[in-house]
Design a protein around this motif. Structure first.
Motif, short mmCIF file in Angstrom:
data_model
loop_
_atom_site.label_atom_id
_atom_site.label_comp_id
_atom_site.label_asym_id
_atom_site.label_seq_id
_atom_site.Cartn_x
_atom_site.Cartn_y
_atom_site.Cartn_z
N ASP A 103 11.70 2.61 -3.55
CA ASP A 103 10.97 3.32 -4.58
C ASP A 103 10.20 2.27 -5.35
OD1 ASP A 103 12.08 5.67 -3.71
OD2 ASP A 103 13.48 5.87 -5.39
N ALA A 104 8.88 2.32 -5.24
CA ALA A 104 8.03 1.30 -5.85
C ALA A 104 7.67 1.67 -7.28
CB ALA A 104 6.75 1.14 -5.02
N ASP A 105 7.36 0.66 -8.07
CA ASP A 105 7.02 0.88 -9.48
C ASP A 105 5.68 1.59 -9.67
OD1 ASP A 105 5.33 -1.19 -8.73
OD2 ASP A 105 6.07 -2.60 -10.23
N PHE A 106 4.93 1.79 -8.59
CA PHE A 106 3.67 2.53 -8.69
C PHE A 106 3.85 4.02 -8.37
CE2 PHE A 106 3.71 -0.01 -4.78
CZ PHE A 106 3.69 0.99 -3.81
N GLY A 107 5.11 4.47 -8.32
CA GLY A 107 5.39 5.90 -8.21
C GLY A 107 5.47 6.47 -6.81
N MET A 108 5.79 5.62 -5.84
CA MET A 108 5.90 6.11 -4.47
C MET A 108 7.18 5.59 -3.83
SD MET A 108 2.10 5.96 -2.85
CE MET A 108 2.29 7.46 -1.92
N ARG A 109 7.75 6.42 -2.97
CA ARG A 109 8.81 5.99 -2.05
C ARG A 109 8.05 5.56 -0.80
NH1 ARG A 109 12.93 9.90 -2.36
NH2 ARG A 109 13.66 8.48 -3.95
N CYS A 110 8.26 4.33 -0.34
CA CYS A 110 7.39 3.83 0.71
C CYS A 110 8.10 2.84 1.64
CB CYS A 110 6.15 3.17 0.10
SG CYS A 110 6.52 1.93 -1.16
N PHE A 111 7.47 2.63 2.79
CA PHE A 111 7.90 1.64 3.77
C PHE A 111 6.73 1.37 4.70
CE2 PHE A 111 8.90 5.69 5.79
CZ PHE A 111 8.57 5.51 7.13
N VAL A 112 6.86 0.33 5.49
CA VAL A 112 5.83 -0.03 6.46
C VAL A 112 6.49 -0.22 7.81
CG1 VAL A 112 4.02 -1.69 7.11
CG2 VAL A 112 4.43 -1.17 4.68
N PHE A 113 5.92 0.42 8.85
CA PHE A 113 6.41 0.22 10.21
C PHE A 113 5.28 -0.28 11.10
CE2 PHE A 113 4.77 4.55 10.57
CZ PHE A 113 4.24 4.60 11.85
N ALA A 114 5.63 -0.78 12.26
CA ALA A 114 4.65 -1.24 13.24
C ALA A 114 4.76 -0.39 14.49
CB ALA A 114 4.87 -2.71 13.58
N ASP A 115 3.60 0.00 15.05
CA ASP A 115 3.63 0.74 16.31
C ASP A 115 3.83 -0.25 17.46
OD1 ASP A 115 1.12 -0.41 16.91
OD2 ASP A 115 0.02 1.47 16.73
N LEU A 116 3.73 0.22 18.68
CA LEU A 116 4.00 -0.62 19.85
C LEU A 116 3.04 -1.80 19.97
CD1 LEU A 116 4.69 2.21 22.45
CD2 LEU A 116 6.36 0.82 21.20
N ASP A 117 1.85 -1.69 19.37
CA ASP A 117 0.86 -2.76 19.41
C ASP A 117 0.87 -3.62 18.16
OD1 ASP A 117 -0.81 -2.57 21.95
OD2 ASP A 117 -0.72 -0.49 21.28
N GLY A 118 1.85 -3.39 17.29
CA GLY A 118 1.96 -4.17 16.07
C GLY A 118 1.07 -3.69 14.94
N ASN A 119 0.38 -2.56 15.13
CA ASN A 119 -0.43 -1.99 14.06
C ASN A 119 0.50 -1.52 12.94
OD1 ASN A 119 -3.07 -2.15 15.35
ND2 ASN A 119 -2.28 -0.59 16.74
N ARG A 120 0.26 -2.00 11.74
CA ARG A 120 1.13 -1.69 10.60
C ARG A 120 0.66 -0.42 9.88
NH1 ARG A 120 2.71 -7.42 7.86
NH2 ARG A 120 3.40 -8.42 9.78
N ILE A 121 1.59 0.53 9.78
CA ILE A 121 1.32 1.79 9.10
C ILE A 121 2.17 1.84 7.82
CG2 ILE A 121 1.26 4.30 9.29
CD1 ILE A 121 -0.40 2.90 11.48
N ASP A 122 1.48 1.96 6.71
CA ASP A 122 2.13 2.05 5.40
C ASP A 122 2.39 3.53 5.12
OD1 ASP A 122 2.90 1.62 2.75
OD2 ASP A 122 0.85 1.45 2.03
N VAL A 123 3.64 3.89 4.91
CA VAL A 123 4.03 5.28 4.68
C VAL A 123 4.43 5.43 3.23
CG1 VAL A 123 5.66 7.10 5.31
CG2 VAL A 123 4.81 5.53 7.06
N GLY A 124 3.95 6.51 2.60
CA GLY A 124 4.31 6.73 1.21
C GLY A 124 4.50 8.21 0.89
N GLU A 125 5.35 8.44 -0.11
CA GLU A 125 5.60 9.77 -0.65
C GLU A 125 5.53 9.67 -2.17
OE1 GLU A 125 9.22 13.06 -0.87
OE2 GLU A 125 9.64 11.07 -0.09
N ASN A 126 4.72 10.52 -2.79
CA ASN A 126 4.67 10.53 -4.24
C ASN A 126 6.00 10.96 -4.82
OD1 ASN A 126 1.91 9.75 -4.57
ND2 ASN A 126 1.30 11.82 -3.96
N LEU A 127 6.47 10.22 -5.81
CA LEU A 127 7.74 10.57 -6.47
C LEU A 127 7.50 11.48 -7.64
CD1 LEU A 127 9.50 7.09 -6.40
CD2 LEU A 127 9.99 9.09 -5.00
#
Length: 127
Positions: A103-127
């Motif tokens: 839970d980030a201080d900017f108001g989102m629950r978030c994480f970052v994952f990488a696909d099979l090619d290493g492309n980083r996808i930032d995932v977020g949900e508004n809290l």
């Protein structure tokens, strides 16, 4: 003679979708469809070199680049309704996590994952 500059509010924008380079189109499509539930709605080329995937309001474009090297930055941001559930689902399927769920201080629950090619996808949900 130059054209006058239009203020941004005078222009209506349509959809915008990230285009991710992938080294193996078949594997990339399988990752996003089977693991994340996207549906392939368009493909082009023989062999296929470009694919459009959709899930709900999200749209993702994949382009074949056999020489692709993943950057060290996030390439897309995905807003979801249940970041915790998606995080657990991806962890259970051994998807590489770049940043753990928080839970980030900017108001989102978030994480970052990488696909099979290493492309980083930032995932977020508004809290």
């Amino acid at each position: 003679m130059t054209s006058p500059v239009l203020p941004p509010h005078a222009i209506t924008f349509g959809r915008i979708a990230p285009t991710l380079p992938v080294t193996d189109m078949e594997q990339a499509v399988a990752f996003y469809t089977r693991l994340l539930g996207f549906t392939k709605v368009f493909e082009n080329g023989s062999p296929v070199g470009f694919v459009i995937l959709k899930k709900d309001d999200a749209e993702l474009h994949l382009t074949l680049d056999k020489q692709h090297k993943a950057p060290s930055r996030n390439v897309a941001h995905l807003l979801v309704r249940d970041a915790s559930a998606l995080y657990q689902h991806l962890v259970q399927h051994d998807v590489r996590m770049i940043k753990s769920l928080r839970d980030a201080d900017f108001g989102m629950r978030c994480f970052v994952f990488a696909d099979l090619d290493g492309n980083r996808i930032d995932v977020g949900e508004n809290l």
